[in-house]
Design a protein around this motif. Structure first.
Motif, PDB file in Angstrom:
ATOM      1  N   ALA A 131       0.828  -1.204   0.000  1.00 35.40           N
ATOM      2  CA  ALA A 131       0.000   0.000   0.000  1.00 35.40           C
ATOM      3  C   ALA A 131       0.868   1.262   0.000  1.00 35.40           C
ATOM      4  O   ALA A 131       0.578   2.235  -0.719  1.00 35.40           O
ATOM      5  N   ARG A 134       2.505   1.603  -3.455  1.00 34.13           N
ATOM      6  CA  ARG A 134       1.552   2.067  -4.457  1.00 34.13           C
ATOM      7  C   ARG A 134       1.292   3.563  -4.307  1.00 34.13           C
ATOM      8  O   ARG A 134       1.168   4.283  -5.310  1.00 34.13           O
ATOM      9  N   THR A 135       1.253   4.048  -3.087  1.00 32.62           N
ATOM     10  CA  THR A 135       1.092   5.487  -2.854  1.00 32.62           C
ATOM     11  C   THR A 135       2.243   6.257  -3.484  1.00 32.62           C
ATOM     12  O   THR A 135       2.041   7.270  -4.166  1.00 32.62           O
ATOM     13  N   ASP A 138       2.066   6.026  -7.398  1.00 30.87           N
ATOM     14  CA  ASP A 138       1.006   6.872  -7.953  1.00 30.87           C
ATOM     15  C   ASP A 138       1.356   8.353  -7.862  1.00 30.87           C
ATOM     16  O   ASP A 138       0.959   9.151  -8.722  1.00 30.87           O
ATOM     17  N   GLY A 171       0.083  -8.608  -5.336  1.00 33.14           N
ATOM     18  CA  GLY A 171      -0.574  -7.445  -4.739  1.00 33.14           C
ATOM     19  C   GLY A 171      -0.303  -6.174  -5.521  1.00 33.14           C
ATOM     20  O   GLY A 171      -1.197  -5.350  -5.736  1.00 33.14           O
ATOM     21  N   LEU A 172       0.954  -5.996  -5.961  1.00 31.81           N
ATOM     22  CA  LEU A 172       1.287  -4.824  -6.773  1.00 31.81           C
ATOM     23  C   LEU A 172       0.554  -4.869  -8.111  1.00 31.81           C
ATOM     24  O   LEU A 172       0.026  -3.860  -8.584  1.00 31.81           O
ATOM     25  N   GLU A 174      -2.234  -6.315  -8.792  1.00 36.08           N
ATOM     26  CA  GLU A 174      -3.662  -6.104  -8.590  1.00 36.08           C
ATOM     27  C   GLU A 174      -3.984  -4.638  -8.334  1.00 36.08           C
ATOM     28  O   GLU A 174      -5.043  -4.133  -8.735  1.00 36.08           O
ATOM     29  N   SER A 175      -3.061  -3.930  -7.682  1.00 40.29           N
ATOM     30  CA  SER A 175      -3.320  -2.527  -7.328  1.00 40.29           C
ATOM     31  C   SER A 175      -2.997  -1.562  -8.466  1.00 40.29           C
ATOM     32  O   SER A 175      -3.327  -0.375  -8.394  1.00 40.29           O
ATOM     33  N   GLY A 176      -2.343  -2.033  -9.514  1.00 40.22           N
ATOM     34  CA  GLY A 176      -1.964  -1.175 -10.630  1.00 40.22           C
ATOM     35  C   GLY A 176      -0.821  -1.819 -11.396  1.00 40.22           C
ATOM     36  O   GLY A 176      -0.467  -2.971 -11.166  1.00 40.22           O
TER      37      GLY A 176
END
Length: 425
Positions: A131, A134-135, A138, A171-172, A174-176
């Motif tokens: 998380a 990803r922040t 982004d 996880g990465l 899936e998140s983008g």
């Protein structure tokens, strides 16, 4: 001119060497032009945050300020000796780097730097790290290269390591999108079988996440004597690269695990121990011509505490960085924010001290000027290589390269990568 070898002989030589030609092209494709970071920073998986790279840069600048400023530290460690710029110019370049890109390569660590915890705790830490990353991705504030080091493929840690690796990559994904500079680290490799197993895992992860074939690459940490010398007398580390089927991106030397495995007393474990040099010499031979990068290890002597200890640690670190650069190893590990000060001072000083003579010789070679040095194509590539590397990391500017070499930076890059050897703009 007399000539007695007919076309049949030449065709026979081509036939005899066709297999060797194909193997050479396949196994030793040369530099593919990928950027190589000057260092890797490991941060425990439970301590990583999206702001960590910027925080390290701020801490590094504060440490330098406490010591009188970057120019003072440059003088202290001898970084400005032999460069073509004043200490304040070197300091300005390093300050810019620490303010904008303090960490080039970041590894979110779930191996030695993280320790052993129960599955639920590690699962939670992996999810939180994803998380945070990803922040940063982004927001455009992540490091150019980023990834994870998971637990090794030894029987006792294999399943936990694979669980973390799966969670991190999946996880990465899936998140983008996966980061362009995604780097995964396989530690403590002891056999070619482990590399082959990692290739199978990479294939499975790509299939499971709908990723293109070959998207997942990994680096191999050389931390065991079994990687350098196998039971059959061969050097398995050279086989690692080719067993990786194009997925091995780098070999990283692990200073302390390797030294301890040889029984070297803790007080003498060092990046410059003869045993360390032997291992890295073998690794350097293994990567030559393959396009796989090579990284030195770390020093655990940190610039913290009283000013005398900080000064001593900075001098040691700067010397070790310069040492591996002079030996043709262009990457190392850093373990503390204050080490970034001497990482960049020593690295920038190396490239700037090499720049003026390299630019002159390259200019003379390309433009065929009379010179006291008669360089060959391989040397021209080395001259262009040191200039190109200095440019990529920020030690040299495009304007000064083009002025001194009388060449576009694109031509310098092409010569460094062996794409051309003599091309007048």
């Amino acid at each position: 001119m007399t000539r007695r070898l007919d076309d049949a002989v030449l065709a026979d030589v081509d036939r005899r060497l066709s297999t060797a030609d194909a193997q050479l092209k396949n196994h030793y494709p040369g530099d593919d032009g990928r950027r190589q970071p000057v260092h890797t920073v490991y941060i425990p998986g439970n301590r990583y945050t999206a702001t960590m790279p910027a925080d390290w840069g701020t801490t590094a600048l504060a440490a330098a300020k406490d010591a009188g400023g970057l120019d003072a530290v440059a003088g202290l460690v001898g970084a400005s000796n032999g460069t073509d710029c004043a200490p304040d110019t070197l300091a300005a370049l390093v300050e810019q780097k620490l303010s904008t890109e303090p960490i080039e390569d970041l590894r979110i660590d779930f191996e030695d730097g993280y320790g052993t915890v129960d599955d639920a705790t590690e699962d939670a830490d992996v999810a939180r790290a994803i998380a945070e990353l990803r922040t940063a991705l982004d927001a455009g504030t992540s490091t150019p290269f980023v990834g994870t080091r998971f637990k090794c493929f030894e029987a006792g840690t294999r399943r936990r390591g694979l669980r973390t690796l799966d969670m991190f990559v999946s996880g990465l994904a899936e998140s983008g999108c996966l980061p362009h500079g995604l780097t995964l680290t396989l530690p403590k490799v002891t056999s070619v079988d482990q590399v082959e197993a990692m290739v199978a895992v990479a294939n499975a992860l790509e299939t499971a996440n709908g990723l293109p074939s070959g998207r997942i690459r990994f680096e191999v940490q050389v931390e065991t004597p079994q990687a350098i010398l196998g039971a059959d007398g061969r050097a398995p580390v050279a086989q690692f690269i080719h067993a990786g089927q194009g997925r091995v991106s780098s070999l990283h030397y692990g200073t302390y695990d390797y030294s301890a495995s040889l029984g070297i007393a803790a007080a003498f474990q060092s990046m410059e121990h003869p045993a360390a040099d032997h291992a890295k010499n073998v690794m350097q031979l293994a990567v030559a011509g393959t396009g796989v990068h090579l990284s030195d290890g770390s020093t655990n002597i940190l610039p913290v505490g009283d000013p005398d200890n900080v000064a001593m640690a900075w001098k040691l670190h700067a010397r070790l960085v310069r040492r591996h650069l002079e030996r043709g190893i262009y990457q190392g590990w850093d373990m503390h924010p204050a080490q970034l000060v001497t990482r960049y001072l020593a690295t920038y000083a190396f490239y700037r001290s090499a720049f003026a003579p390299a630019a002159t010789r390259l200019r003379n070679y390309v433009h065929q000027h009379d010179s006291a040095v008669m360089d060959e194509p391989a040397t021209a590539r080395a001259l262009a290589g040191v200039i190109h590397r200095g440019s990529v990391c920020g030690a040299l500017t495009a304007d000064e390269i083009e002025s001194a070499a009388d060449l576009p930076t694109s031509t310098v890059r092409d010569i460094a990568l062996g794409r051309t050897t003599r091309s007048t703009p």
